[in-house]
Design a protein around this motif. Structure first.
Motif, PDB file in Angstrom:
ATOM      1  N   LEU A 115       0.749  -1.081  -0.047  1.00 51.39           N
ATOM      2  CA  LEU A 115      -0.034  -0.055   0.021  1.00 51.39           C
ATOM      3  C   LEU A 115       0.921   1.313   0.046  1.00 51.39           C
ATOM      4  CD1 LEU A 115      -2.930   1.059   0.082  1.00 51.39           C
ATOM      5  CD2 LEU A 115      -2.747   1.032   2.595  1.00 51.39           C
ATOM      6  N   LEU A 116       1.979   1.268   0.862  1.00 50.42           N
ATOM      7  CA  LEU A 116       2.839   2.588   1.034  1.00 50.42           C
ATOM      8  C   LEU A 116       3.626   2.713  -0.433  1.00 50.42           C
ATOM      9  CD1 LEU A 116       4.028   4.816   2.409  1.00 50.42           C
ATOM     10  CD2 LEU A 116       5.944   3.069   3.171  1.00 50.42           C
ATOM     11  N   SER A 117       3.913   1.918  -1.281  1.00 48.14           N
ATOM     12  CA  SER A 117       4.388   1.752  -2.434  1.00 48.14           C
ATOM     13  C   SER A 117       3.673   2.302  -3.479  1.00 48.14           C
ATOM     14  CB  SER A 117       5.281   0.621  -2.823  1.00 48.14           C
ATOM     15  OG  SER A 117       5.740   0.804  -4.084  1.00 48.14           O
ATOM     16  N   ALA A 118       2.304   1.659  -3.598  1.00 46.35           N
ATOM     17  CA  ALA A 118       1.403   2.043  -4.397  1.00 46.35           C
ATOM     18  C   ALA A 118       0.888   3.651  -4.287  1.00 46.35           C
ATOM     19  CB  ALA A 118       0.021   1.334  -4.236  1.00 46.35           C
ATOM     20  N   CYS A 119       0.780   4.115  -2.949  1.00 45.89           N
ATOM     21  CA  CYS A 119       0.573   5.478  -2.432  1.00 45.89           C
ATOM     22  C   CYS A 119       1.672   6.298  -3.284  1.00 45.89           C
ATOM     23  CB  CYS A 119       0.179   5.809  -1.255  1.00 45.89           C
ATOM     24  SG  CYS A 119      -1.383   4.958  -0.928  1.00 45.89           S
ATOM     25  N   LEU A 120       2.824   6.001  -3.040  1.00 47.60           N
ATOM     26  CA  LEU A 120       4.002   6.867  -3.492  1.00 47.60           C
ATOM     27  C   LEU A 120       3.780   6.999  -4.999  1.00 47.60           C
ATOM     28  CD1 LEU A 120       6.653   5.390  -0.954  1.00 47.60           C
ATOM     29  CD2 LEU A 120       6.011   7.795  -1.177  1.00 47.60           C
ATOM     30  N   HIS A 121       3.622   5.869  -5.516  1.00 52.62           N
ATOM     31  CA  HIS A 121       3.412   5.970  -7.111  1.00 52.62           C
ATOM     32  C   HIS A 121       2.091   6.865  -7.338  1.00 52.62           C
ATOM     33  CE1 HIS A 121       6.555   3.500  -9.016  1.00 52.62           C
ATOM     34  NE2 HIS A 121       6.320   2.626  -8.196  1.00 52.62           N
ATOM     35  N   LEU A 122       1.199   7.105  -6.631  1.00 56.94           N
ATOM     36  CA  LEU A 122       0.307   7.751  -6.811  1.00 56.94           C
ATOM     37  C   LEU A 122       0.590   9.156  -6.617  1.00 56.94           C
ATOM     38  CD1 LEU A 122      -2.959   8.104  -7.668  1.00 56.94           C
ATOM     39  CD2 LEU A 122      -3.392   7.872  -5.111  1.00 56.94           C
ATOM     40  N   ALA A 123       1.207   9.420  -5.673  1.00 47.86           N
ATOM     41  CA  ALA A 123       1.848  10.752  -5.330  1.00 47.86           C
ATOM     42  C   ALA A 123       2.897  11.166  -6.697  1.00 47.86           C
ATOM     43  CB  ALA A 123       2.572  10.768  -4.109  1.00 47.86           C
ATOM     44  N   ARG A 128       3.471  14.826 -11.515  1.00 48.27           N
ATOM     45  CA  ARG A 128       3.554  14.932 -12.996  1.00 48.27           C
ATOM     46  C   ARG A 128       2.455  15.652 -13.516  1.00 48.27           C
ATOM     47  NH1 ARG A 128       8.880  14.170 -13.982  1.00 48.27           N
ATOM     48  NH2 ARG A 128       9.272  12.144 -14.184  1.00 48.27           N
ATOM     49  N   THR A 129       1.349  15.360 -12.975  1.00 47.89           N
ATOM     50  CA  THR A 129       0.142  16.254 -13.642  1.00 47.89           C
ATOM     51  C   THR A 129       0.408  17.725 -13.188  1.00 47.89           C
ATOM     52  OG1 THR A 129      -1.314  14.252 -13.345  1.00 47.89           O
ATOM     53  CG2 THR A 129      -2.441  16.206 -13.240  1.00 47.89           C
ATOM     54  N   CYS A 130       0.612  17.906 -12.050  1.00 49.08           N
ATOM     55  CA  CYS A 130       0.921  19.081 -11.162  1.00 49.08           C
ATOM     56  C   CYS A 130       1.843  19.887 -12.286  1.00 49.08           C
ATOM     57  CB  CYS A 130       1.440  19.206 -10.053  1.00 49.08           C
ATOM     58  SG  CYS A 130       0.153  18.563  -8.684  1.00 49.08           S
ATOM     59  N   GLU A 131       2.811  18.968 -12.522  1.00 44.57           N
ATOM     60  CA  GLU A 131       4.026  19.902 -13.331  1.00 44.57           C
ATOM     61  C   GLU A 131       3.517  20.070 -14.751  1.00 44.57           C
ATOM     62  OE1 GLU A 131       8.630  18.626 -14.958  1.00 44.57           O
ATOM     63  OE2 GLU A 131       7.253  17.060 -14.289  1.00 44.57           O
ATOM     64  N   LYS A 149      11.609  23.390 -11.886  1.00 47.59           N
ATOM     65  CA  LYS A 149      12.219  22.178 -11.825  1.00 47.59           C
ATOM     66  C   LYS A 149      12.143  21.438 -10.533  1.00 47.59           C
ATOM     67  CE  LYS A 149      17.564  22.196 -11.330  1.00 47.59           C
ATOM     68  NZ  LYS A 149      18.820  22.715 -11.428  1.00 47.59           N
ATOM     69  N   TYR A 150      11.984  22.358  -9.476  1.00 47.92           N
ATOM     70  CA  TYR A 150      11.472  21.350  -8.083  1.00 47.92           C
ATOM     71  C   TYR A 150      10.389  20.366  -8.294  1.00 47.92           C
ATOM     72  CZ  TYR A 150       9.844  20.584  -3.212  1.00 47.92           C
ATOM     73  OH  TYR A 150       9.181  20.108  -2.084  1.00 47.92           O
ATOM     74  N   MET A 151       9.479  20.626  -9.115  1.00 47.40           N
ATOM     75  CA  MET A 151       8.389  19.770  -9.183  1.00 47.40           C
ATOM     76  C   MET A 151       8.812  18.663 -10.317  1.00 47.40           C
ATOM     77  SD  MET A 151       5.642  20.711  -7.725  1.00 47.40           S
ATOM     78  CE  MET A 151       4.369  19.884  -8.269  1.00 47.40           C
ATOM     79  N   ASN A 152       9.719  18.924 -10.978  1.00 46.57           N
ATOM     80  CA  ASN A 152      10.128  17.652 -11.792  1.00 46.57           C
ATOM     81  C   ASN A 152      11.178  16.922 -11.009  1.00 46.57           C
ATOM     82  OD1 ASN A 152      12.596  16.631 -13.741  1.00 46.57           O
ATOM     83  ND2 ASN A 152      10.822  17.066 -14.952  1.00 46.57           N
ATOM     84  N   ARG A 153      12.179  17.528 -10.210  1.00 46.28           N
ATOM     85  CA  ARG A 153      12.832  16.485  -9.334  1.00 46.28           C
ATOM     86  C   ARG A 153      11.755  15.814  -8.139  1.00 46.28           C
ATOM     87  NH1 ARG A 153      15.003  18.272 -12.369  1.00 46.28           N
ATOM     88  NH2 ARG A 153      17.206  18.952 -12.571  1.00 46.28           N
TER      89      ARG A 153
END
Length: 166
Positions: A115-123, A128-131, A149-153
């Motif tokens: 679940l943690l890994s899946a949620c990190l992938h969701l984040a 990427r959408t925010c960027e 640049k911050y959002m890309n990293r």
């Protein structure tokens, strides 16, 4: 008692920080809506972590940065989204990514595992959408390069966390 609802948005408009009324699908509102969702996803990740996990402080710092960026988006000065100081934080993300990645080559992965890994992938995917929304915003309201640049990293950081957090 102050009510949470204003009824001001019932006809498709909402207010920016200084009270300017804009359409609910204005690019500034759309961008901040995407970033608000990212902030919520990060909140889920924080809730999944054990008390005392050092990642909590790191993620909460990211949440503070997102709120600062959202504030700049909601109030562009002279038609530009000015910077917040993110250079050091971007470099910190790069160091963390390097530590998490080691000498592994990038490879596409199937999100999940736990679940943690899946949620990190969701984040990661929401980042990427925010960027992308910030780049769209950039066409009408130039966005400071530090923010972009911050959002890309940040999306790379979430990828590294998702593929390394156990």
């Amino acid at each position: 008692m102050v009510k949470i609802y204003t009824k001001g948005g019932d006809k498709g408009n909402t207010s920016l920080r200084q009270g300017e009324r804009v359409a609910k699908d204005d690019i500034r509102i759309e961008t901040n809506g995407e970033m608000d969702e990212l902030d919520s996803f990060i909140g889920i990740v924080v809730a999944l972590l054990k008390d005392g996990d050092p990642l909590i402080d790191q993620l909460q710092a990211v949440q503070v940065h997102l709120k600062q960026i959202m504030s700049m988006v909601a109030l562009p000065q002279n038609g530009k989204v000015k910077a917040i100081r993110l250079k050091d934080d971007t470099e910190d993300l790069e160091h963390r990514i390097d530590e998490l990645s080691g000498d592994k080559k990038f490879d596409f992965v199937l999100p999940g595992g736990d679940l943690l890994s899946a949620c990190l992938h969701l984040a990661r995917s929401k980042t990427r959408t925010c960027e992308r929304r910030l780049w769209t915003l950039n066409r009408s309201y130039p966005v400071d390069a530090e923010i972009l640049k911050y959002m890309n990293r940040l999306s790379d950081y979430f990828f590294a966390l998702a593929t390394n957090k156990k």
